[in-house]
Design a protein around this motif. Structure first.
Motif, PDB file in Angstrom:
ATOM      1  N   ASN A  50       0.813  -1.219   0.000  1.00 22.29           N
ATOM      2  CA  ASN A  50       0.000   0.000   0.000  1.00 22.29           C
ATOM      3  C   ASN A  50       0.846   1.270   0.000  1.00 22.29           C
ATOM      4  N   CYS A  51       1.892   1.301   0.844  1.00 24.57           N
ATOM      5  CA  CYS A  51       2.663   2.546   0.972  1.00 24.57           C
ATOM      6  C   CYS A  51       4.145   2.390   0.637  1.00 24.57           C
ATOM      7  N   ASP A  52       4.587   1.179   0.275  1.00 26.34           N
ATOM      8  CA  ASP A  52       5.979   0.895  -0.107  1.00 26.34           C
ATOM      9  C   ASP A  52       6.959   0.976   1.067  1.00 26.34           C
ATOM     10  N   ASP A  61       4.268  -4.419  12.926  1.00 26.75           N
ATOM     11  CA  ASP A  61       3.312  -4.163  14.006  1.00 26.75           C
ATOM     12  C   ASP A  61       2.491  -5.423  14.291  1.00 26.75           C
ATOM     13  N   SER A  62       2.570  -5.899  15.522  1.00 26.79           N
ATOM     14  CA  SER A  62       1.810  -7.077  15.970  1.00 26.79           C
ATOM     15  C   SER A  62       2.093  -8.311  15.119  1.00 26.79           C
ATOM     16  N   PRO A  67       3.960  -0.884   9.910  1.00 29.79           N
ATOM     17  CA  PRO A  67       3.978   0.135  10.964  1.00 29.79           C
ATOM     18  C   PRO A  67       3.667   1.532  10.445  1.00 29.79           C
ATOM     19  N   SER A  68       3.677   1.692   9.121  1.00 28.35           N
ATOM     20  CA  SER A  68       3.431   3.011   8.544  1.00 28.35           C
ATOM     21  C   SER A  68       1.956   3.263   8.259  1.00 28.35           C
ATOM     22  N   CYS A  69       1.279   2.254   7.652  1.00 22.93           N
ATOM     23  CA  CYS A  69      -0.117   2.493   7.261  1.00 22.93           C
ATOM     24  C   CYS A  69      -1.091   1.463   7.814  1.00 22.93           C
TER      25      CYS A  69
END
Length: 222
Positions: A50-52, A61-62, A67-69
């Motif tokens: 999605n955000c590269d 994350d988890s 962690p960004s989007c």
């Protein structure tokens, strides 16, 4: 390459019979990817679709989210241990290694390998049903000019008469140089001799057939 001899792309897909039509990855994209991943080599990583953002075990994350989007990302699994061959397959890989081939890059399966020698592509296989080890070097393709086919066939037959343990044949439009040996008859010495001769002759014949008989260079197929 461009007209200056600079690499501008890497072929990723070629259409069979497509008159050299293919698709390439721009070298700039490859350089960007190498620069991004190289500092983290050896560690599983993936770019968020999605955000590269580059997702790593240290920042995911988890265990599954960018962690960004927050998009779900699956990191590639790293094998716990490297595959180790045995029996006849191990002997073949020892021979290939002695002949200067990278075993990990050559493996196509449990009992299959593929290597290149010059412009020739060579497939090696151990058939566990009949216990034969075969090596097939796919050279160039038959020329389109029918006037020189007869002379080409005559040349192939004459070469077969003098070849020791190898044979030239035509498979479809491809010219193939092959060798075969029964696994119980193969030792490291004669296996190295056969495969070494196959590699050497494959590159030699490919050049001769293209330069002297107008054969068509082989195209990689997806």
């Amino acid at each position: 390459m461009n007209d200056k001899g600079e690499i501008i792309g890497v072929n990723t897909f070629i259409i069979k019979g497509g008159d050299n039509l293919g698709f390439a990855l721009p070298v700039a994209a490859l350089r960007t990817a190498l620069d991004l991943y190289f500092p983290y080599r050896g560690s599983p990583s993936a770019r968020c679709p999605n955000c590269d953002f580059l997702v790593l075990p240290s920042n995911i994350d988890s265990g599954k989210y960018c962690p960004s989007c927050g998009t779900e990302v699956k990191l590639p699994e790293v094998p716990v241990s490297e595959y180790s061959s045995g029996g006849t397959a191990r002997l073949i890989e020892e021979i290939l290694k002695d002949l200067g081939k990278d075993i990990r890059l050559s493996r196509e399966g449990t009992n299959k390998w593929e290597v290149t020698e010059g412009s020739a592509k060579i497939k090696i296989a151990f058939n566990t049903d009949n216990y034969f080890i075969s090596g097939d070097a796919y050279l160039c393709r038959l020329p389109q000019d029918g006037k020189i086919i007869k002379g080409l066939y005559q040349y192939l037959l004459e070469e077969n008469y003098s070849l020791d343990g190898l044979v030239l044949s035509c498979v479809g439009q491809n010219i193939v140089l092959s060798g075969i040996v029964y696994d119980l008859d193969m030792t490291k010495e004669n296996g190295t001799k056969m495969l070494g001769a196959l590699f050497k002759k494959a590159d030699e014949y490919d050049n001769i057939l293209i330069n002297h008989f107008g054969c068509i260079p082989r195209l990689e197929e997806s």
